[in-house]
Motif scaffolding. Structure first.
Motif, PDB file in Angstrom:
ATOM      1  N   VAL A  45       0.846  -1.190   0.000  1.00  0.00           N
ATOM      2  CA  VAL A  45       0.000   0.000   0.000  1.00  0.00           C
ATOM      3  C   VAL A  45       0.887   1.247   0.000  1.00  0.00           C
ATOM      4  O   VAL A  45       1.839   1.341   0.787  1.00  0.00           O
ATOM      5  N   THR A  46       0.593   2.200  -0.877  1.00  0.00           N
ATOM      6  CA  THR A  46       1.502   3.335  -1.075  1.00  0.00           C
ATOM      7  C   THR A  46       0.837   4.706  -1.001  1.00  0.00           C
ATOM      8  O   THR A  46       1.534   5.726  -1.040  1.00  0.00           O
ATOM      9  N   ARG A  47      -0.485   4.767  -0.903  1.00  0.00           N
ATOM     10  CA  ARG A  47      -1.157   6.071  -0.981  1.00  0.00           C
ATOM     11  C   ARG A  47      -0.611   7.050   0.058  1.00  0.00           C
ATOM     12  O   ARG A  47      -0.437   8.245  -0.225  1.00  0.00           O
ATOM     13  N   HIS A  48      -0.324   6.565   1.265  1.00  0.00           N
ATOM     14  CA  HIS A  48       0.177   7.451   2.319  1.00  0.00           C
ATOM     15  C   HIS A  48       1.519   8.078   1.955  1.00  0.00           C
ATOM     16  O   HIS A  48       1.825   9.205   2.351  1.00  0.00           O
ATOM     17  N   LEU A  49       2.315   7.360   1.154  1.00  0.00           N
ATOM     18  CA  LEU A  49       3.607   7.906   0.721  1.00  0.00           C
ATOM     19  C   LEU A  49       3.396   9.051  -0.271  1.00  0.00           C
ATOM     20  O   LEU A  49       4.087  10.078  -0.204  1.00  0.00           O
ATOM     21  N   PHE A  50       2.447   8.860  -1.183  1.00  0.00           N
ATOM     22  CA  PHE A  50       2.142   9.915  -2.149  1.00  0.00           C
ATOM     23  C   PHE A  50       1.630  11.165  -1.431  1.00  0.00           C
ATOM     24  O   PHE A  50       1.967  12.295  -1.800  1.00  0.00           O
ATOM     25  N   LEU A  51       0.807  10.951  -0.399  1.00  0.00           N
ATOM     26  CA  LEU A  51       0.291  12.089   0.366  1.00  0.00           C
ATOM     27  C   LEU A  51       1.404  12.773   1.161  1.00  0.00           C
ATOM     28  O   LEU A  51       1.483  14.007   1.213  1.00  0.00           O
ATOM     29  N   HIS A  52       2.262  11.969   1.776  1.00  0.00           N
ATOM     30  CA  HIS A  52       3.335  12.530   2.609  1.00  0.00           C
ATOM     31  C   HIS A  52       4.301  13.378   1.784  1.00  0.00           C
ATOM     32  O   HIS A  52       4.702  14.473   2.209  1.00  0.00           O
ATOM     33  N   TYR A  53       4.682  12.858   0.606  1.00  0.00           N
ATOM     34  CA  TYR A  53       5.660  13.576  -0.217  1.00  0.00           C
ATOM     35  C   TYR A  53       5.001  14.530  -1.216  1.00  0.00           C
ATOM     36  O   TYR A  53       5.705  15.181  -2.007  1.00  0.00           O
ATOM     37  N   GLU A  54       3.675  14.575  -1.175  1.00  0.00           N
ATOM     38  CA  GLU A  54       2.908  15.506  -2.012  1.00  0.00           C
ATOM     39  C   GLU A  54       3.265  15.379  -3.488  1.00  0.00           C
ATOM     40  O   GLU A  54       3.571  16.360  -4.169  1.00  0.00           O
TER      41      GLU A  54
END
Length: 295
Positions: free
Chosen positions: A126-135
């Motif tokens: 799962v990667t969505r949180h990484l995309f959100l964190h690094y914008e």
């Protein structure tokens, strides 16, 4: 008697039983391909309403990955099967820089035959949180992947379809990828077969609990479903097991129908089946959605 199955390939086989092996089904295209000696892929495309009526399935693509002789714990066979499933998923969900996917595991983790979805999702990257964190909006190596195990209505009091729709409103995926348990008419399919389709799915269908359907129309975005047969209804099991010994198959079917054997059964090694196939499907999804990491 209706021989219950969620598998398009078994509907095709039933047509051939009545019309001769290899009979062409109007409005249906069938192609097969081998991956090594142990894995075969059959792609069935239902092209029009004639084919849909005969196959008793919506128009669309149905891909069956069959493992000769079953997995039997072989890591080599699992890897080959995962590669085959990944290739088919990539054809249905082409990877690109901005790809967003919501992976959903349908079923009840506490009921082994119905736990394929939750067990598979637990192994997904799962990667969505990484995309959100690094914008960032996209990546060349991995997709923006979110995941959900909606549980069952008896536990949550809510339709799985409503929960999934709400999650899709939040995550805005291009594709919803659903994993669920299915039903087969042949006991041999339970430890050998994976079905992939772009026509959606009815949650709980394999366990006989039909809920709100998950389709592109109901979800407002593309839905791809991956399923493994984990159960078979009792009547189908009896007829399938005794097929070579019945002198009057029609009479046997009539008796079973009148006896109302309204139950489903699963093999004693179903825990191993769930373990092996959740690993195969999770590995395939990771390869297809994160090609820069897992390819």
């Amino acid at each position: 008697m209706i021989r219950r199955t969620d598998l398009a390939i078994e509907n095709k086989e039933m047509f051939e039983e009545g019309n001769g092996e290899g009979s062409q089904i109007p409005g249906v295209n069938v192609k097969a391909e081998r991956y090594g000696d142990d894995v075969t892929v059959t792609r069935i495309t239902i092209e029009d309403e004639r084919g849909s009526a005969i196959m008793n399935k919506p128009q669309g693509r149905y891909i069956t990955v069959e493992i000769k002789g079953g997995v039997n714990g072989s890591e080599e066979i699992k890897e080959m099967a995962a590669r085959a499933v990944a290739a088919e998923l990539t054809a249905l969900i082409p990877f690109h820089h901005y790809l967003k996917v919501l992976v959903v595991g349908l079923g009840n983790e506490k009921v082994t035959p119905d736990s394929l979805g939750p067990h598979t999702v637990s192994k997904i990257r799962v990667t969505r949180h990484l995309f959100l964190h690094y914008e960032v909006e996209g990546d060349d190596d991995q997709a923006n992947v979110s995941a959900l195990n909606p549980g069952v209505m008896a536990s949550t009091g809510m339709e799985s379809g409503d929960l999934i729709y709400g999650a899709a409103e939040i995550t805005d995926p291009e594709v919803i990828l659903v994993i669920d348990s299915l039903a087969a008419r042949s006991i041999e399919r339970i430890n050998t077969t994976i079905q992939i389709t772009d026509t959606g799915i009815s949650p709980g269908a394999g366990m006989g609990n039909h809920r709100k359907v998950l389709t592109s129309e109901s979800m407002g975005r593309k839905v791809v479903a991956v399923g493994v047969p984990t159960v078979i209804d009792a009547g189908s099991m009896v007829l399938d097991s005794l097929a070579d010994y019945l002198s009057d198959a029609d009479r046997a079917e009539d008796y079973i129908q009148q006896a109302k054997l309204d139950m489903i059964v699963t093999p004693t090694d179903i825990d191993e089946v769930i373990h092996d196939f959740s690993e195969i499907i999770a590995s395939a999804i990771n390869i297809a959605l994160h090609p820069g990491i897992y390819s």
